[in-house]
Design an enzyme around this catalytic site. Structure first.
Site: not given
Length: 425
Positions: A348, A351, A390, A276, A261
RNA sequence: GGAGAGGUAGCGAAGUGGCCGUAACGCGCCCGACUCGAAAUCGGGUUGUCGGUGAUGAGCCGGCACGUGGGUUCAAAUCCCACCCUCUCCGCCA
């Protein structure tokens, strides 16, 4: 993408959905274009029908050995007019498609209405955040002091937002991934796939990343290749332009892949550590299901992702995203947020979404009842099960001890050659 | 990278300008007949999409689609051009 006929016949429902999402699409312009498009199509189709009729007459005359010159002459210029109108129709259709592709999915009735994440609803909590008798370190301090994370060298060879894991950390990443895969394959019945992590533009469009979100993606220069931001993209598109036999549903796949990403627009956020990154690993769950049971399957999917955190003993909560926080293609999403002691917050880690037929329509994924007539669009679902990096952050922070060591969760030990505690080298 | 072959319906495959996208033929699948039931056999059926009409259903009418995009022609699966993909052989290679 929504059904063009649905949008035409339910303009108010679309406007309502856009309002709930705080999304701006010029529906008035869209409706005007759609009407022009249909008028042009009607006109050009009538001319084509005439041409086809005349061609048939010519063919028949020639077969009888008669002269068809009169009919041929009467067609003078017809093809030119058709061509001109066709070009107009194609141009307008492209505009209609552009807008149609930019309309997000319609939120399900059960989705809380709200502007942003502050309106998300906590659905349930699991586990107790541990109370530490010392100030808990964050995962970066832990990983660096335990000799598992090398951020400087990662920056040297690639840049910011990359990580180099060494020794136990690299092993822990692998252990987590394999543990997750085993649970989903053996306990939840998913079939593993290992897809390409590079895909073409058509595939990226099928799941809704393109055309709207090119800025979030990495593209390979001088090619039609993109790096996947999630395994959702290759795995969902596995069955693009296919009709699946109904008895194969629900069709469940899990995939362990790196994800890429660009993180454009996230400057300054989560700059430290593994939260991230431009590249991270994720175990993804993707389901193809019958429309009437997709919401039941979403609940199931979310529970399956939660299972991983429960087995690891990591406290978490499940949040129903509100309309304003919902992803573009999703009709309903649950985020699973894991407790991070150093941040004193839930973050988070998964999802889980029901896209209904939004992706299936774009990608052309249908199913057909055995002996039934016609094919229908499947509903697609997916969820992280889980984001591996994560999860490592959560393990480090939740399982740390006063001396700076980290207790390896029991379920991971078989995957870590029996290692029980991670200590400084 | 070089040479060759090929892309037509769920699959295989025929089809060199009009009667072939209502796509031969075969397989598969569905319905029916035969049968106590099944197999075999026999008969029938079986693409998607867009527009119109209907009720956002069924049906009907029409357009488009033979890898993709152009071109020639009154008319293209068929002729011409470009591109994409697959396979085989050679080269290179983990």
């Amino acid at each position: 993408m929504l059904d063009i006929r649905f949008v035409r016949k339910n303009p108010e429902a679309v406007r309502e959905a856009l309002k709930k999402r705080r999304a701006a699409v010029d529906m008035a312009e869209y409706e005007a274009l759609d009407e022009q498009r249909r008028a042009l199509i009607a006109e050009v189709e009538e001319l084509k029908a005439r041409r086809n009729q005349a061609s048939k007459e010519v063919a028949e005359a020639k077969r009888r050995g008669e002269n068809a010159q009169a009919v041929i002459d009467s067609l003078g210029g017809l093809s030119e007019r058709i061509k001109a109108l066709d070009e107009q129709a194609t141009a307008i259709d492209a505009k209609v498609q552009d807008i149609l592709m930019a309309i997000p999915n319609i939120p399900h009735d059960s989705v809380p209405v709200g502007a942003d994440e502050s309106a998300n609803q906590v659905v349930r909590l699991w586990g107790e955040p541990a109370s530490f008798s010392f100030a808990p370190k964050d995962h970066v301090d832990l990983a660096v002091s335990l000799g598992g994370l090398d951020a400087e060298r990662a920056a040297k060879i690639a840049g910011a937002r990359f990580a180099v894991l060494t020794g136990w950390a690299a092993a822990l990443e692998r252990a987590l991934a394999q543990f997750m895969l085993d649970v989903h394959i053996l306990e939840h019945g998913y079939k593993e796939v290992m897809p390409p992590v590079i895909v073409n533009t058509k595939t990226m469009t099928g799941t809704g990343q393109l055309p709207k979100f090119a800025a979030d993606l990495f593209k390979l220069a001088e090619t039609d290749y993109w790096l996947i931001p999630t395994a959702e993209v290759p795995v969902t598109n596995l069955y693009a332009d296919e009709t699946l036999p109904a008895e194969t549903l629900p069709l469940d796949h899990c995939a362990y892949t790196p994800c890429f990403r660009s993180e454009a627009g996230s400057y300054g956020r989560d700059t430290r550590g593994l939260i991230r990154l431009h590249q991270f690993n994720k175990v993804e769950l993707v389901r193809f299901v019958r429309p009437e049971e997709s919401y039941e399957r979403l609940e199931e999917l979310t529970r399956q992702a939660e299972t991983i955190l429960q087995k690891l003993g990591l406290p978490y909560r499940v949040v129903a995203l509100c309309s304003g926080d919902l992803g573009f293609s999703s009709a309903k999403t649950y985020d699973i947020e894991v407790w991070l002691p150093a941040q004193n917050a839930y973050r988070e880690i998964s999802s889980c979404s029901n896209f209904e037929d939004f992706q299936a329509r774009r990608a052309g994924i249908r199913f057909k009842e055995k002996g039934g007539k016609g094919a229908n669009l499947v509903h697609t679902l997916n969820g992280s099960g889980l984001a591996v990096g994560r999860t490592m952050v959560a393990v480090l922070e939740n399982c740390q001890q006063a001396d700076g060591s980290v207790v390896v969760p029991e379920v991971l030990r078989p995957y870590m050659r029996g290692l029980e505690v991670i200590r400084p080298a």
